[in-house]
Motif scaffolding. Structure first.
Motif, PDB file in Angstrom:
ATOM      1  N   LEU A 100       0.843  -1.190   0.000  1.00  0.00           N
ATOM      2  CA  LEU A 100       0.000   0.000   0.000  1.00  0.00           C
ATOM      3  C   LEU A 100       0.879   1.241   0.000  1.00  0.00           C
ATOM      4  O   LEU A 100       1.668   1.467   0.914  1.00  0.00           O
ATOM      5  CB  LEU A 100      -0.913   0.012   1.227  1.00  0.00           C
ATOM      6  CG  LEU A 100      -1.866   1.207   1.327  1.00  0.00           C
ATOM      7  CD1 LEU A 100      -2.801   1.244   0.137  1.00  0.00           C
ATOM      8  CD2 LEU A 100      -2.650   1.164   2.632  1.00  0.00           C
ATOM      9  N   LEU A 104       0.257   5.336  -0.849  1.00  0.00           N
ATOM     10  CA  LEU A 104      -0.754   6.316  -1.218  1.00  0.00           C
ATOM     11  C   LEU A 104      -0.303   7.152  -2.403  1.00  0.00           C
ATOM     12  O   LEU A 104      -1.110   7.470  -3.289  1.00  0.00           O
ATOM     13  CB  LEU A 104      -1.070   7.219  -0.025  1.00  0.00           C
ATOM     14  CG  LEU A 104      -2.147   6.701   0.941  1.00  0.00           C
ATOM     15  CD1 LEU A 104      -1.614   5.524   1.744  1.00  0.00           C
ATOM     16  CD2 LEU A 104      -2.597   7.810   1.880  1.00  0.00           C
ATOM     17  N   TRP A 137      -6.652  12.921   0.662  1.00  0.00           N
ATOM     18  CA  TRP A 137      -7.222  11.593   0.840  1.00  0.00           C
ATOM     19  C   TRP A 137      -8.241  11.613   1.965  1.00  0.00           C
ATOM     20  O   TRP A 137      -8.080  12.339   2.958  1.00  0.00           O
ATOM     21  CB  TRP A 137      -6.142  10.570   1.201  1.00  0.00           C
ATOM     22  CG  TRP A 137      -5.147  10.293   0.125  1.00  0.00           C
ATOM     23  CD1 TRP A 137      -5.198   9.333  -0.835  1.00  0.00           C
ATOM     24  CD2 TRP A 137      -3.901  10.989  -0.087  1.00  0.00           C
ATOM     25  NE1 TRP A 137      -4.083   9.376  -1.638  1.00  0.00           N
ATOM     26  CE2 TRP A 137      -3.262  10.382  -1.199  1.00  0.00           C
ATOM     27  CE3 TRP A 137      -3.269  12.048   0.545  1.00  0.00           C
ATOM     28  CZ2 TRP A 137      -2.032  10.808  -1.679  1.00  0.00           C
ATOM     29  CZ3 TRP A 137      -2.051  12.491   0.067  1.00  0.00           C
ATOM     30  CH2 TRP A 137      -1.440  11.874  -1.028  1.00  0.00           C
ATOM     31  N   ASP A 191     -10.267   2.362  10.115  1.00  0.00           N
ATOM     32  CA  ASP A 191      -9.150   2.132   9.205  1.00  0.00           C
ATOM     33  C   ASP A 191      -8.691   0.685   9.309  1.00  0.00           C
ATOM     34  O   ASP A 191      -8.569   0.127  10.403  1.00  0.00           O
ATOM     35  CB  ASP A 191      -7.999   3.074   9.561  1.00  0.00           C
ATOM     36  CG  ASP A 191      -7.151   3.393   8.349  1.00  0.00           C
ATOM     37  OD1 ASP A 191      -7.387   2.789   7.299  1.00  0.00           O
ATOM     38  OD2 ASP A 191      -6.247   4.242   8.469  1.00  0.00           O
ATOM     39  N   GLN A 210      -5.709  -3.125   4.628  1.00  0.00           N
ATOM     40  CA  GLN A 210      -5.900  -2.955   3.192  1.00  0.00           C
ATOM     41  C   GLN A 210      -7.170  -2.168   2.972  1.00  0.00           C
ATOM     42  O   GLN A 210      -8.266  -2.614   3.296  1.00  0.00           O
ATOM     43  CB  GLN A 210      -5.981  -4.323   2.500  1.00  0.00           C
ATOM     44  CG  GLN A 210      -4.735  -5.162   2.646  1.00  0.00           C
ATOM     45  CD  GLN A 210      -3.544  -4.538   1.948  1.00  0.00           C
ATOM     46  OE1 GLN A 210      -3.679  -3.787   1.001  1.00  0.00           O
ATOM     47  NE2 GLN A 210      -2.344  -4.874   2.424  1.00  0.00           N
ATOM     48  N   HIS A 211      -7.024  -0.987   2.459  1.00  0.00           N
ATOM     49  CA  HIS A 211      -8.197  -0.133   2.254  1.00  0.00           C
ATOM     50  C   HIS A 211      -7.981   0.705   1.003  1.00  0.00           C
ATOM     51  O   HIS A 211      -6.889   1.210   0.769  1.00  0.00           O
ATOM     52  CB  HIS A 211      -8.415   0.771   3.470  1.00  0.00           C
ATOM     53  CG  HIS A 211      -9.786   1.372   3.520  1.00  0.00           C
ATOM     54  ND1 HIS A 211     -10.178   2.434   2.733  1.00  0.00           N
ATOM     55  CD2 HIS A 211     -10.875   1.051   4.273  1.00  0.00           C
ATOM     56  CE1 HIS A 211     -11.432   2.740   3.001  1.00  0.00           C
ATOM     57  NE2 HIS A 211     -11.883   1.924   3.929  1.00  0.00           N
ATOM     58  N   CYS A 212      -9.032   0.849   0.229  1.00  0.00           N
ATOM     59  CA  CYS A 212      -8.967   1.645  -0.990  1.00  0.00           C
ATOM     60  C   CYS A 212      -9.293   3.096  -0.645  1.00  0.00           C
ATOM     61  O   CYS A 212     -10.389   3.395  -0.153  1.00  0.00           O
ATOM     62  CB  CYS A 212      -9.955   1.104  -2.027  1.00  0.00           C
ATOM     63  SG  CYS A 212      -9.902   1.984  -3.595  1.00  0.00           S
ATOM     64  N   PHE A 213      -8.347   3.971  -0.873  1.00  0.00           N
ATOM     65  CA  PHE A 213      -8.509   5.364  -0.485  1.00  0.00           C
ATOM     66  C   PHE A 213      -9.031   6.185  -1.662  1.00  0.00           C
ATOM     67  O   PHE A 213      -8.594   6.023  -2.797  1.00  0.00           O
ATOM     68  CB  PHE A 213      -7.169   5.941  -0.011  1.00  0.00           C
ATOM     69  CG  PHE A 213      -6.686   5.355   1.280  1.00  0.00           C
ATOM     70  CD1 PHE A 213      -7.073   5.906   2.492  1.00  0.00           C
ATOM     71  CD2 PHE A 213      -5.859   4.251   1.288  1.00  0.00           C
ATOM     72  CE1 PHE A 213      -6.628   5.367   3.681  1.00  0.00           C
ATOM     73  CE2 PHE A 213      -5.413   3.704   2.468  1.00  0.00           C
ATOM     74  CZ  PHE A 213      -5.801   4.263   3.680  1.00  0.00           C
ATOM     75  N   LYS A 214      -9.944   7.099  -1.350  1.00  0.00           N
ATOM     76  CA  LYS A 214     -10.421   8.061  -2.332  1.00  0.00           C
ATOM     77  C   LYS A 214      -9.510   9.284  -2.292  1.00  0.00           C
ATOM     78  O   LYS A 214      -9.126   9.749  -1.220  1.00  0.00           O
ATOM     79  CB  LYS A 214     -11.853   8.459  -2.026  1.00  0.00           C
ATOM     80  CG  LYS A 214     -12.835   7.293  -2.115  1.00  0.00           C
ATOM     81  CD  LYS A 214     -14.228   7.751  -1.740  1.00  0.00           C
ATOM     82  CE  LYS A 214     -15.209   6.588  -1.797  1.00  0.00           C
ATOM     83  NZ  LYS A 214     -16.582   7.006  -1.395  1.00  0.00           N
ATOM     84  N   LYS A 215      -9.199   9.801  -3.446  1.00  0.00           N
ATOM     85  CA  LYS A 215      -8.260  10.905  -3.539  1.00  0.00           C
ATOM     86  C   LYS A 215      -8.763  11.929  -4.536  1.00  0.00           C
ATOM     87  O   LYS A 215      -9.340  11.583  -5.572  1.00  0.00           O
ATOM     88  CB  LYS A 215      -6.878  10.394  -3.976  1.00  0.00           C
ATOM     89  CG  LYS A 215      -5.833  11.480  -4.139  1.00  0.00           C
ATOM     90  CD  LYS A 215      -4.477  10.887  -4.513  1.00  0.00           C
ATOM     91  CE  LYS A 215      -4.496  10.259  -5.892  1.00  0.00           C
ATOM     92  NZ  LYS A 215      -3.149   9.790  -6.306  1.00  0.00           N
TER      93      LYS A 215
END
Length: 809
Positions: free
Chosen positions: A158, A160, A189, A195, A198-203
């Motif tokens: 991961l 960012l 972000w 949290d 493994q996490h899908c972050f919005k950006k």
């Protein structure tokens, strides 16, 4: 040895939960200061490189405000968890990447529900890939990574973002968003409430035409402020409303109708963008107030600006005196801090923005090249008191204690308002101190404007024996006509000084009382004038007993009788002009140094008037012992091979200190040092340790050797031990000052309660006349003069009663 002089403003500080302590990153340590006294009360030691982040674990309940835990991150690649009240190291995490910035969102959004499952704690770190540091073909070396603090490891797979250079990570007050700025764009972000590894972050990205220098998140609304290099402040509203709302991505976050988003660039996810412009240069500080009604900004002007968001009206805190770097709010809404480039942290009382206290480190060298050249003399030493005098940008001289590692006082050299963004019009060229520290001399040059109005001033200052403050005694305008002064030297144990000039003459100055003992005037006057073949005079020094004055006339050394002003001898001739002269203690030896294409370090015998030995060596600084025939030389490492010394060959060393005996050309001690350019050396009397516990055998030698680097960090060495010997000094940390000076709770309002004793008072009451209504006068007077409430209450009740006389049957 021990060190000091670290920067207090290399990274943002942090307040403790009760706002009574301020944690400051100082080199490889974190120093803890009391906000009530400004004194250091503790230190966190354990990192192997510069500490870049300190984060205090916030209190989840009012009762937990007494807890004192914090996280720190460093360029050594380690994250540490501390109990800073003890202080005690509790946990260490090694991610093996230099950490330039760290934030922990879950600490700001932690819940107080005890039944909820405790999740792992994650930190987001800005790191640098050291493997790519030496490869100039690769421009992207920074990365934003995620670290699981609970499991002590980086989250694998991961990343960012990759950025050109590692920088600061900005976090929102609620912890739900983080962001970084890189050139002309902002990266933001959204951090989920729960949290996971493994996490899908919005950006989202926000763009601008200029490079960003600061950013801040609003505490409650989707609002973001950012400053650029031109002094503009951009305020976006409705940031990420399309991308972050309801967990859905709408149209890729693009704005289809630009008319509905005034000021927003195409493709940016925001409702509107407003531009404010007051600052004349780049914005360094941006911070929203806790209620979100105001925005604080600051920059190079040394002014803190408070913007009212609804109206755009401004309020100012002017004349702070130095460019601003950081603004930090404390848990106490009436206290905040600003960090300035002059290595000073100002504590403010809010909302009046009154400066109530300053925490001052040693003044740092100026980042402006023209000002750095103006402070040409560098630091000078008070040999008896263990102080150094540091010329500063704001026309002052700071006196700093080497052994207490704190500021002692400041002297205003030039009565002139200093504005950080102004052009340089006055230069403080030289500062000199007498051997006992009772007199100071300064040279300042007022630069001509359009070729008119240049002026050189020589000033003498007297130190008060009680207050230890300097006051101006004498001002001499153009002491050597229009020529610049090259050096100033004081005669030991006498009120006499000499100034040499590039114009070809030197002048001997004495205090009037030396000539006329009955004269009450303490000013200085010219006693004699000398020259040698009209050659520029580049350096001057008195012998240890003051009987001989040595003056360098370019490439030769002239010896004078200072009382009669007669020339005694002329010795030597070097290949380059001599820049430094120093008599070695009270011996008959004189050491000189010249710079240029053929630098030379030369030892001269005053009894034989000849050269004893010499080296082709560039000497950055020379210091002579006042008690024996030893002296120290600071030399760049690249020119040390001629001495046969192996010092300075250590990796990362930029120079070395060589310790000589005057009669022996082979140095008997060496130390590798960094940042040698612009450094200074001096022997300090060990009596300056009188207020410190010195357990080393150095006290028997009577002196220690102090080295101040070009960036004003310093180290104190044992000149009579081996290279690894250390001085064991217990500095006063003022650990008890917090408890002695502060009162809390009931005592802070009404004072201390009287001590209650269980013993019965057997003293019989004395008969008293009837009451005269003394309660009428108990409450008279101003409120601040009234006694504490427990005392006042008992007296009031007693005044209403009449005591009976004791009847004995």
């Amino acid at each position: 040895m021990f060190t000091g002089g670290k920067s207090f403003v290399s990274s943002p500080p942090a307040f403790s939960n009760d706002a009574k302590r301020l944690l400051v990153c100082t080199g490889n340590t974190v120093s803890i200061f009391s906000t009530s006294t400004g004194l250091q009360t503790g230190e966190l030691e354990g990192h192997g490189a510069k500490v870049t982040s300190v984060i205090v674990v916030p209190a989840s309940t009012p009762a937990s405000k007494v807890l004192c835990y914090c996280w720190t991150a460093s360029l050594d690649g380690k994250i540490k968890y501390w109990d800073f009240a003890a202080p005690e190291l509790m946990k260490t995490i090694d991610i093996r990447f230099p950490i330039h910035s760290m934030v922990i969102p879950s600490l700001l959004s932690q819940t107080t529900e005890s039944s909820e499952k405790i999740h792992d704690v994650f930190a987001y770190v800005s790191t640098e890939d050291v493997k790519l540091k030496g490869d100039k073909t690769i421009s992207v070396r920074g990365q934003i990574q995620k670290c699981n603090l609970t499991k002590s490891r980086l989250v694998g797979g991961l990343e960012l973002a990759k950025i050109e250079r590692p920088g600061s990570i900005i976090i929102s007050p609620s912890g739900n968003q983080i962001g970084v700025y890189e050139k002309c764009k902002l990266l933001i972000w959204e951090i989920p409430a729960k949290d996971l590894d493994q996490h899908c972050f919005k950006k989202i990205r926000l763009h601008h035409t200029k490079s960003f220098t600061a950013m801040a998140f609003h505490p409650t609304e989707r609002m973001l402020a950012a400053g650029d290099v031109t002094g503009r402040i951009l305020v976006w509203r409705g940031v990420g409303r399309k991308t972050f709302s309801n967990g859905k991505l709408i149209n890729g976050g693009l704005n289809e109708d630009e008319d509905d988003s005034p000021g927003v660039r195409s493709g940016d996810d925001a409702d509107s963008c407003t531009t404010w412009h007051w600052h004349s240069s780049q914005v360094n500080v941006l911070f929203f107030s806790s209620d979100g009604a105001y925005l604080y900004s600051g920059g190079r002007e040394g002014v803190l600006v408070v913007w009212q968001l609804d109206t755009g009206k401004k309020k100012f805190l002017p004349r702070i005196g130095s460019p601003l770097l950081y603004y930090i709010n404390s848990p106490d809404p009436t206290l905040s801090s600003i960090s300035c480039t002059d290595n000073r942290i100002q504590l403010l009382r809010m909302p009046s923005m009154e400066i109530v206290r300053s925490i001052s480190g040693i003044k740092l060298p100026s980042s402006r090249a023209e000002m750095y050249d103006a402070l040409g003399s560098g630091v000078v030493f008070n040999h008896t008191a263990g102080l150094i005098a540091v010329p500063t940008e704001n026309y002052r001289v700071q006196f700093y204690s080497l052994f207490d590692d704190r500021e002692v006082s400041e002297v205003q050299i030039c009565e002139r308002n200093h504005h950080p963004s102004d052009d340089i019009t006055v230069k403080v060229n030289l500062v000199a101190l007498s051997q006992d520290g009772s007199t100071m001399s300064t040279v300042e040059t007022r630069l001509p404007e359009e070729g008119i109005g240049g002026l050189v001033s020589l000033k003498f200052w007297a130190c008060d024996s009680q207050s230890k403050q300097f006051s101006l005694s004498t001002v001499i305008y153009e002491p050597h006509r229009e020529a610049a002064i090259s050096s100033i030297a004081f005669r030991p144990a006498s009120h006499m000084a000499v100034s040499s000039s590039h114009g070809g003459d030197f002048k001997v100055w004495v205090r009037r009382q030396e000539i006329h003992p009955k004269d009450q005037n303490t000013g200085w006057t010219c006693h004699a004038v000398g020259s040698y073949k009209k050659k520029p005079l580049t350096a001057a020094a008195f012998s240890g007993d003051g009987s001989v004055l040595a003056v360098a006339a370019e490439k030769v050394i002239t010896l004078w009788d200072p009382d009669r002003n007669t020339l005694l001898a002329v010795i030597g001739e070097t290949l380059e002009p001599i820049t430094t002269l120093s008599f070695v203690g009270k011996s008959s030896y004189l050491v000189s140094a010249s710079r240029g294409a053929d630098p030379l370090l030369t030892m001269w015998s005053m009894s034989k008037l000849c050269t004893i030995w010499s080296y082709r060596l560039h000497a950055e600084a020379i210091a002579s012992s006042m008690l024996n025939s030893t002296f120290a030389v600071l030399a760049p490492s690249k020119l040390l091979k001629s001495t046969g010394s192996t010092a300075g060959t250590s990796q990362g060393a930029e120079g070395a200190i060589l310790l000589f005996n005057a009669e022996n050309p082979v140095p008997f001690a060496t130390w590798s040092v960094s940042k040698a350019q612009g450094g200074r050396l001096s022997f300090i009397q060990s009596s300056a340790f009188s207020d410190n516990e010195l357990t080393d055998t150095t006290t028997s030698a009577g002196e220690v050797l102090a080295y101040v680097s070009g960036c004003h960090e310093y180290v104190v060495l044992n000149p009579h031990g081996d290279q690894d010997s250390k001085l064991s000094i217990s500095r006063r940390r003022h650990s008890s000052s917090l408890d002695e000076t502060e009162k809390f709770g009931y005592a802070s309002i009404y004072g201390e309660l009287p001590e209650f004793r269980m013993e019965i008072d057997q003293t019989p009451f004395q008969s008293m006349p009837p009451s005269e209504k003394t309660w009428k006068t108990i409450f008279s007077g101003p409120s601040h003069s009234l006694p504490p409430l427990p005392k006042l209450c008992s007296d009031f009740l007693e005044s209403l009663l009449e005591r009976r006389s004791t009847v004995v049957e």
